[in-house]
Scaffold this active site. Sequence first.
Site, PDB file in Angstrom:
ATOM      1  N   ASP A  80      45.610  36.560  37.981  1.00 21.06           N
ATOM      2  CA  ASP A  80      46.240  35.231  37.567  1.00 21.06           C
ATOM      3  C   ASP A  80      47.621  36.056  36.761  1.00 21.06           C
ATOM      4  O   ASP A  80      48.137  35.047  36.871  1.00 21.06           O
ATOM      5  CB  ASP A  80      45.509  34.885  36.304  1.00 21.06           C
ATOM      6  N   GLU A 100      40.878  38.756  40.045  1.00 19.32           N
ATOM      7  CA  GLU A 100      41.466  37.526  39.524  1.00 19.32           C
ATOM      8  C   GLU A 100      42.086  37.713  38.327  1.00 19.32           C
ATOM      9  O   GLU A 100      43.005  36.813  38.397  1.00 19.32           O
ATOM     10  CB  GLU A 100      39.656  36.678  39.345  1.00 19.32           C
ATOM     11  N   ASP A 119      39.767  30.441  41.135  1.00 16.09           N
ATOM     12  CA  ASP A 119      39.551  31.855  40.582  1.00 16.09           C
ATOM     13  C   ASP A 119      39.911  32.716  41.910  1.00 16.09           C
ATOM     14  O   ASP A 119      40.373  33.874  41.713  1.00 16.09           O
ATOM     15  CB  ASP A 119      38.399  32.026  40.241  1.00 16.09           C
ATOM     16  N   GLU A 156      42.948  33.127  42.513  1.00 18.37           N
ATOM     17  CA  GLU A 156      43.974  34.341  42.229  1.00 18.37           C
ATOM     18  C   GLU A 156      43.435  36.175  42.975  1.00 18.37           C
ATOM     19  O   GLU A 156      44.051  36.128  42.912  1.00 18.37           O
ATOM     20  CB  GLU A 156      43.967  34.334  40.451  1.00 18.37           C
TER      21      GLU A 156
END
Lengths: 237, 237
Positions: free
Chosen positions: B50, B46, B115, B118
Amino acid sequence: MRASFSESSKVIEKVLGYSFRDPSLLEEALTHRSVAVGRRSYEVLEFLGDALINLFVVDLLLQNFPQSREGQLAIMKAFFVSEDFLSQLSQELGLESLIKMERRRKNISSSILADVFEALWGAIYMDTGRDLNTTRDLFFKNYGERILQVVKEGSYRKDYKTLLQELTQHLWKTRPTYRLIGTEGPHHNRIFEVECQVGSYRAVGKGKSKKEAEQESAKKLYELILSSEGSADQTCG
Amino acid sequence: MRASFSESSKVIEKVLGYSFRDPSLLEEALTHRSVAVGRRSYEVLEFLGDALINLFVVDLLLQNFPQSREGQLAIMKAFFVSEDFLSQLSQELGLESLIKMERRRKNISSSILADVFEALWGAIYMDTGRDLNTTRDLFFKNYGERILQVVKEGSYRKDYKTLLQELTQHLWKTRPTYRLIGTEGPHHNRIFEVECQVGSYRAVGKGKSKKEAEQESAKKLYELILSSEGSADQTCG
């Protein structure tokens, strides 16, 4: 002036190991908005470079510390994308003397230095024809060892107030608050006591100045959160 | 369970147009820490995803709106990397039913949905052998049109409190504050008045609830800052 810019920019290209196909991109990366009448200043390239460097640092850290926990990686990252660190790289590269801005501004702030460093990487990416792999590899070649060395030395753990804020923003999108809760001792030898708090976490630090006490409290809270984080589903803020 | 995961993950691979060489990466991206005993949960992927999505969105916006100012681009970006938007993409992709977490948690929050979305992109990047160009092109192929459509409709300008906060964090690393400054009218038809402030900027909004008044004040302040930003070297906070 023009000749001197072109010569100095050649030095930078040599240091980085990259020659611009389109030198106007490098020039844009170094142009402050105070002199950008009728031409582009570095803001947009900086916006792009910020996202690039953020990713490159994350990727580098993950490659080299694949077993680290995400919280630890986030703390390292926060340091390497900070104004402090990037302005240092900017200075070392000699970007300062190349920035085009109004002459009356004598001191180029570390914020501007970091901005142009980011913009430089945005410019390189654009110049490669948007080749992310090439841009990343060039970044690693230039700064990979350097970043890993800083991790090894542990010198990225500098300022606990910054580290703590990065951590709490990251975990809970909130910031710690600081409160002076007491002073003791005579005027010339006063000890300050500061409470640092975020959500249900709190810690108290002491020091010879408010600043020192704040750092001490931030350090304690930072370590407290790191040791609890992950062990339970703490929510906060 | 295993078979069902594998079948459902095939559906996702088909929708995305990407087949995992190493399916354990996809599984890691969908594993919540509540069930990650002895194996990896999605946090690290994640963290990577991101940074990837952040860059891809910036790149896409710059390609398509090369003349936009950095402030405007930052506002668009804030929406497309938001929990709101990413959790929506996550849901559309059907990730919800694939998340491995403790059964007692019945509601999967939009935060977890975002989350894992990502993390999925972190997993794809790792699976390509860290090929950024391929990962970016796949992201554009899947979400490029969609994102540009949202920009065209202007529907990214939704929640002014969020937009304003993103803007002020971005410009000055600070957040606006809200203060109830008055109420008027009878109990069943009360009008609330809220003041929103950041640095030297302030605006007042009215509404039938505190929330509505806050949104109104945020909208006003947001537009005020946008119209002043760039025209002068405002500092704040």
